[in-house]
Design a protein around this motif. Structure first.
Motif, PDB file in Angstrom:
ATOM      1  N   UNK A  52      34.163-121.934 -20.384  1.00  0.00           N
ATOM      2  CA  UNK A  52      35.125-122.277 -19.317  1.00  0.00           C
ATOM      3  C   UNK A  52      34.476-123.074 -18.196  1.00  0.00           C
ATOM      4  N   UNK A  53      33.116-123.156 -18.236  1.00  0.00           N
ATOM      5  CA  UNK A  53      32.428-123.852 -17.162  1.00  0.00           C
ATOM      6  C   UNK A  53      31.887-122.915 -16.095  1.00  0.00           C
ATOM      7  N   UNK A  54      32.328-121.653 -16.158  1.00  0.00           N
ATOM      8  CA  UNK A  54      31.842-120.651 -15.205  1.00  0.00           C
ATOM      9  C   UNK A  54      30.382-120.322 -15.535  1.00  0.00           C
ATOM     10  N   UNK A  55      29.520-120.237 -14.496  1.00  0.00           N
ATOM     11  CA  UNK A  55      28.145-119.826 -14.760  1.00  0.00           C
ATOM     12  C   UNK A  55      27.919-118.405 -14.275  1.00  0.00           C
ATOM     13  N   UNK A  56      27.055-117.700 -14.993  1.00  0.00           N
ATOM     14  CA  UNK A  56      26.686-116.352 -14.560  1.00  0.00           C
ATOM     15  C   UNK A  56      25.217-116.158 -14.881  1.00  0.00           C
ATOM     16  N   UNK A  57      24.534-115.263 -14.157  1.00  0.00           N
ATOM     17  CA  UNK A  57      23.119-115.072 -14.440  1.00  0.00           C
ATOM     18  C   UNK A  57      22.909-114.474 -15.829  1.00  0.00           C
ATOM     19  N   UNK A  58      21.852-114.924 -16.506  1.00  0.00           N
ATOM     20  CA  UNK A  58      21.514-114.356 -17.815  1.00  0.00           C
ATOM     21  C   UNK A  58      21.307-112.862 -17.656  1.00  0.00           C
ATOM     22  N   UNK A  59      21.861-112.094 -18.600  1.00  0.00           N
ATOM     23  CA  UNK A  59      21.721-110.646 -18.494  1.00  0.00           C
ATOM     24  C   UNK A  59      21.325-110.041 -19.838  1.00  0.00           C
ATOM     25  N   UNK A  60      20.169-109.390 -19.840  1.00  0.00           N
ATOM     26  CA  UNK A  60      19.724-108.705 -21.060  1.00  0.00           C
ATOM     27  C   UNK A  60      20.685-107.589 -21.419  1.00  0.00           C
ATOM     28  N   UNK A  61      21.237-106.943 -20.382  1.00  0.00           N
ATOM     29  CA  UNK A  61      22.160-105.828 -20.609  1.00  0.00           C
ATOM     30  C   UNK A  61      23.387-106.305 -21.387  1.00  0.00           C
TER      31      UNK A  61
END
Ligand code: ZN
Length: 170
Positions: A52-61
């Protein structure tokens, strides 16, 4: 940075060194108030860009919860899932980009998951690659079978000829 022991508002850096090939910096800090020492880690924030173009921090969880779902009812323990998530993060970070598309994160999950549990891999791949026919399952299963055979015979024959049919069994 605030001291985690006595909550004093400031601390002094006494040592800083690069780790993981310069991917992160570890700083040893000392609190002028209580004298205790602690370590902080600084690394670049890795952003995942969704379709969608939304960015989020990489999360191992997040990786772990996706893989855990695929592993339901399989003999896979939590430590193996954590290790897989770590491998995925290393693979993604090794590209050296500050942003990665989410499908690349998915792609990085596939090879270690295939090593970990073939059924879980098939479940994950069927969703990830959105299989919509039995043919696609069949193709994936024969690829798994071929890889398994290659692994068995690979000890003696590291290079299996692709043309001219199967390598003769000795
Ligand atoms: Zn302190």
């Amino acid at each position: 940075m605030r001291c985690p022991y006595c909550r004093h508002a400031d601390s002094r850096v006494v040592d800083s060194r690069e780790a993981d090939d310069g991917q992160l910096i570890r700083r040893r800090r000392s609190c002028p108030e209580c004298g205790k020492r602690f370590t902080t880690v600084e690394e670049a924030v890795l952003a995942v860009v969704k379709r969608s173009g939304v960015t989020e921090p990489f999360s191992r969880a997040k990786i772990m919860s996706g893989v855990r779902k695929a592993c339901q009812g399989r003999p896979v323990d939590e430590d193996s899932i954590a290790l897989l998530a770590q491998k995925v993060e290393e693979t993604v970070r090794a590209k050296g980009a500050a942003e990665v598309p989410s499908h690349e994160v998915g792609l990085a999950i596939l090879p270690p998951l295939r090593e970990l549990d073939q059924v879980a891999y098939l479940r994950f791949a069927s969703v990830y690659k959105s299989f919509d026919s039995l043919d696609e399952f069949e193709k994936e299963i024969s690829a798994l079978r071929e890889a398994a055979t290659a692994r068995e015979t690979g000890v003696r024959h590291p290079v299996t000829p692709r043309s001219g049919g199967r390598a003769p069994r000795v």
